[in-house]
Scaffold this active site. Structure first.
Site, PDB file in Angstrom:
ATOM      1  N   HIS A  49       0.904  -1.230  -0.037  1.00 56.46           N
ATOM      2  CA  HIS A  49       0.051   0.097   0.101  1.00 56.46           C
ATOM      3  C   HIS A  49       0.830   1.291   0.178  1.00 56.46           C
ATOM      4  O   HIS A  49       0.560   2.315  -0.667  1.00 56.46           O
ATOM      5  CB  HIS A  49      -0.864  -0.007   1.097  1.00 56.46           C
ATOM      6  CG  HIS A  49      -1.915   1.122   1.408  1.00 56.46           C
ATOM      7  ND1 HIS A  49      -2.774   1.276   0.703  1.00 56.46           N
ATOM      8  CD2 HIS A  49      -1.516   2.259   2.019  1.00 56.46           C
ATOM      9  CE1 HIS A  49      -3.606   2.602   0.835  1.00 56.46           C
ATOM     10  NE2 HIS A  49      -2.633   2.880   1.749  1.00 56.46           N
ATOM     11  N   GLU A  71      -1.453  -5.395  -3.984  1.00 56.24           N
ATOM     12  CA  GLU A  71      -1.786  -4.896  -2.856  1.00 56.24           C
ATOM     13  C   GLU A  71      -3.342  -5.938  -2.676  1.00 56.24           C
ATOM     14  O   GLU A  71      -3.966  -6.460  -1.796  1.00 56.24           O
ATOM     15  CB  GLU A  71      -2.263  -3.510  -2.629  1.00 56.24           C
ATOM     16  CG  GLU A  71      -3.130  -3.175  -1.632  1.00 56.24           C
ATOM     17  CD  GLU A  71      -3.632  -1.661  -1.494  1.00 56.24           C
ATOM     18  OE1 GLU A  71      -3.346  -0.979  -0.535  1.00 56.24           O
ATOM     19  OE2 GLU A  71      -3.611  -1.150  -2.538  1.00 56.24           O
ATOM     20  N   ASN A 400      29.130 -20.483  -6.157  1.00 60.65           N
ATOM     21  CA  ASN A 400      29.889 -21.636  -6.024  1.00 60.65           C
ATOM     22  C   ASN A 400      29.294 -22.924  -5.020  1.00 60.65           C
ATOM     23  O   ASN A 400      29.465 -23.934  -5.368  1.00 60.65           O
ATOM     24  CB  ASN A 400      31.378 -21.232  -6.013  1.00 60.65           C
ATOM     25  CG  ASN A 400      32.053 -20.678  -7.224  1.00 60.65           C
ATOM     26  OD1 ASN A 400      31.320 -20.851  -8.326  1.00 60.65           O
ATOM     27  ND2 ASN A 400      33.054 -20.444  -7.030  1.00 60.65           N
TER      28      ASN A 400
END
Length: 841
Positions: A49, A71, A400
């Protein structure tokens, strides 16, 4: 999108967007791991909001449309018309990624918002799914998932009141109300709700308090009432239905079983008011203030230098005594100011580490692996500039670890490991360094594959790898093109990156190390300084010039005979404790005129280290260590070989700071001379010897273990103390801390001595206290073999307990002191250090 030119407001908007995006990532990850959590969904809704409102104000229409749809979906999720599913979370994560990309494009100056049509379509599909299976709007939280929102904290009085009501048969509940966003008079509407609830029972508390809401222009419309009533929930709900502008109503029953949960987090609530007292300050302003503090430190050093000279010349002058007092107080103020300004540069590692859980989650899905990601040390602080610099190396190491560190779930099960692999990211302080470790419980690094790749790429020969240890083979992973990955993926495997990671860390004056065990995992350890602005350094003389060596790089200082230097393949080297180290004459390297750099035919040599490199530097003289402010050489001078910057000393002269990294990379020995980690074939030296710092009192040699040493400083002004024992000289002020200074001669049955130019104060840790010890001259740091140590001859000494042993070898006779027995601090009331705390208790 509307054109927007006010960069001040745009900066605030982007800063707030960054915080909100960080929370969206964290909250969505928590929903994915824990399932439906009402308090998290409530806050997700508020964040969406807020983003919707701020994007509308700033004129970002596409962002406004997207956050409006987010929302709406979160509202359905909050009303239990949608369930927490992987599909829903993936769509919301994709929306967050789009907002991140938009923010980056704005930062780079491109204000195009991009296409959101596909995201809007997917969000509308979710809403359509909810419309086909609606849930009752007034349904509360289902049993077993109700819980307090973070702001609902009961004190002891309120808890007892609710407990008594429950014992008397009343129902206790938390009534959560969400007022409509467009309601202009939210406070009035909240008072109407309270009045209605009072008709059905007693409202014992509201969160937040209604009186505070009247003055809060930012009130979002979410409020909770704690109600004690004899009426049914249906009666209470029907009375609230008479009030308009209420979007959502739900209740949380309060019982004896969950009452205690409403009292948790009390301390956090107390501190929340303080957290709100913040202000956004431009980073450039803070940098400007820090530069001014640096100038103050330089001038303060110069002031103390002048004060010392005046005190020597006019010992009984009252104005000089007044100057001493003013200078002492100014030193304390500047120390506090420096500490405060340095703290403004520091940020908790949470700002960096908070980015990685989402990344690990996405990588785990892409690689079909199950991963538990653990973060420790979020509260550890690091310089703001280093936070960003260290980000890329950590990202590469983590990728990795996921891609070819951890095995697939099926492989782990076959190895009797848990199907879910673990990656731990940890940060901690170690002296003036911060240590970051990335560990995994995967397959480890295959040294055989590293060896094969290194030979194939031509970095080493077959004969060379046969002589290398497993540790040295593992470190070859930092060569460009070396990889142990079986296949090349879009995550890693090309052998590009680990060399860049190491170069990046070393550029920050840091080091990186690897420990690995086959089929058990790997640990990557990164050490970087806490800050790059103000550092402690060793000052040395080369000819008439003064240079500074960062103390973090100094390993040892010793003297050697010129005839001990030999030439191998055209390079000067020296032998030091059975190790061959390259020798660098800084005069030649820096083109400085040579001075007299021998004392009794011995050279001053400073051993420095950078990462795994070691090198010996020949200097004319060591002056001492000092805290210095790093100044750049400026664009006019540009980059100068072997020089990292400059500083201004107490006498106003400029000292250049040596770039130990470039010197070590060019001339250092990688594995012929590991001073602290070496393993020599003659046996384990570390277990058979110990480092001591040796010093002189009159003509006798003494030594104390280096592990007890903290610092060596020139003798400052010593303030006498009344009623102090004979061996307590007084107190010294060192960077705002008071240290007691001891003269150990009386304890050793020796005559008192006079201060000379070579006199020093050794700051040592004794019985858990840091104290100063006056010595006539510091000799060297030496590794003393235990085989040459004999017990103190107690039959001829008055106090044999003050000596641990006597060392004798090569015409040396050194008394090895036991400082705990010698000073006996438990029997003495003078301990330290003591901080200058001028604020009242």
């Amino acid at each position: 999108m509307n054109e927007f030119h006010n960069r001040v407001y745009l900066g605030v908007f982007l800063d707030e967007m960054d915080e909100q995006l960080r929370y969206l990532d964290e909250a969505l990850l928590m929903l994915e791991s824990k399932g439906y959590q009402n308090d998290i969904i409530q806050r997700l809704f508020r964040v969406a909001h807020t983003l919707k409102g701020s994007s509308a104000v700033m004129g970002f229409k596409q962002l406004n449309r997207l956050t409006h749809q987010m929302e709406s979906v979160l509202e359905l999720l909050r009303g239990r018309q949608l369930e927490v599913t992987s599909e829903l979370l993936n769509i919301l994560f994709d929306c967050v990624d789009f907002i991140k990309q938009l923010r980056q494009s704005i930062l780079s100056g491109a204000l195009e918002e991009g296409d959101i049509s596909e995201l809007l379509r997917r969000l509308k599909e979710l809403r359509k799914t909810a419309a086909e299976s609606p849930a009752p709007a007034a349904e509360g939280l289902p049993q077993g998932e109700a819980g307090p929102v973070p702001d609902m904290i009961f004190d002891d009085i309120r808890k007892k009141q609710i407990q008594a009501a429950i014992d008397q048969g009343s129902a206790a509940m938390a009534v959560h109300i969400q007022l409509a966003a467009e309601e202009p008079m939210k406070y009035v509407r909240a008072k109407l709700v309270e009045a209605k609830l009072r008709e059905t029972g007693e409202v014992v508390a509201t969160f937040p308090e209604l009186e505070a809401l009247e003055r809060d222009a930012q009130f979002s419309g979410t409020i909770a009432y704690i109600l004690l009533t004899q009426q049914s929930r249906q009666d209470m709900m029907s009375s609230l239905q008479e009030i308009s502008q209420i979007e959502i109503i739900h209740t949380v029953p309060i019982t004896k079983a969950n009452l205690d949960t409403f009292t948790e987090g009390k301390e956090a609530q107390k501190n929340s008011g303080y957290a709100a007292q913040t202000v956004r300050v431009d980073v450039e302003r803070l940098e400007g203030l820090l530069n001014l503090v640096g100038e103050l430190i330089i001038d303060n050093t110069r002031l103390h230098s002048v004060r010392s000279r005046l005190s020597e010349q006019f010992k009984n002058n009252s104005d000089v005594h007044l100057l001493n007092d003013i200078a002492g107080h100014l030193n304390m103020v500047i120390s506090d100011l420096q500490e405060g300004m340095m703290k403004t540069r520091m940020l908790p590692m949470e700002h960096l580490f908070g980015r990685f859980p989402r990344m690990i989650r996405d990588l785990a899905q892409k690689s079909n692996k199950e991963i538990e990601f653990i973060i420790e040390g979020n509260e550890t602080e690091l310089d703001r500039s280093l936070i960003e610099e260290i980000s890329d190396p950590l990202i590469h190491i983590l990728r990795n670890a996921v891609d070819h560190g951890l095995e697939l779930p099926e492989e782990r099960a076959a190895l009797c490991k848990p199907r879910k692999g673990t990656i731990t990211l940890r940060a901690s302080h170690q002296g003036n360094m911060i240590v970051i470790t990335v560990s995994d419980d995967g397959r480890g690094i295959d040294t055989g594959k590293v060896k094969e790749a290194a030979v194939r790429k031509g970095f080493v020969t077959t004969d060379e790898v046969k002589r290398m240890t497993d540790k040295e083979l593992v470190m070859l992973i930092f060569r460009s093109g070396i990889s142990t990955a079986r296949t090349v993926t879009d995550l890693s495997g090309r052998g590009v990156g680990m060399d860049i990671v190491k170069a990046h860390i070393e550029k920050l004056n840091g080091i990186i190390d690897i420990e690995t065990v086959p089929d058990q995992g790997s640990i990557f350890t990164i050490k970087v300084p806490l800050t790059l602005a103000i550092i402690r350094s060793l000052l040395v003389k080369l000819g008439s010039s003064t240079f500074a060596i960062p103390l973090i790089n100094v390993i040892e200082i010793f003297r050697m005979k010129a005839e001990d230097i030999v030439t191998i393949q055209g390079r000067e080297v020296c032998q030091f404790r059975d190790q061959v180290l390259p020798l660098v004459r800084l005069h030649h390297m820096l083109q400085v005129e040579e001075g007299e750099h021998t004392v009794n035919g011995r050279l001053f040599v400073v051993i420095v280290g950078f990462a795994d490199k070691r090198v010996c530097l020949v200097v004319d003289q060591t002056i001492g260590n000092q805290e210095i402010v790093i100044k750049s050489l400026g664009s006019y001078i540009g980059n100068v070989s072997y020089i990292a910057g400059s500083t201004i000393l107490g006498d106003g002269r400029v000292a250049h700071i040596l770039d130990i990294g470039s010197i070590a990379r060019e001339t250092g020995s990688a594995h012929d001379a590991l001073l602290q980690e070496n393993t020599v074939t003659a046996g384990d030296q570390d277990s058979q010897s110990e480092k001591y710092i040796t010093f002189k009192l009159e003509k006798l040699d003494f030594g104390i273990p280096i592990r007890q040493m903290k610092e060596i400083v020139p003798v400052p002004e010593i303030h006498s103390l009344v009623s102090a024992p004979a061996h307590v000289l007084g107190m010294i002020n060192l960077r705002g801390l008071l240290f007691p200074v001891y003269d150990i001669r009386p304890k050793l049955e020796m005559d008192s001595g006079e201060q000379t130019a070579g006199s020093r104060i050794l700051i040592c840790e004794v019985s858990g206290q840091e104290v100063g010890i006056w010595v006539d001259q510091v000799s060297a740091v030496q590794l003393l073999a235990r085989e040459h140590m004999d017990e103190a001859p107690d039959h001829i000494l008055q106090n044999p307990e003050v000596l641990d042993a006597v060392y004798k070898d090569n015409h040396q006779f050194i008394h090895l002191l036991n400082l705990e027995n010698l000073l006996d601090l438990h029997a003495c009331c003078i301990t330290g250090p003591v901080s200058h705390d001028r604020s009242p208790e």
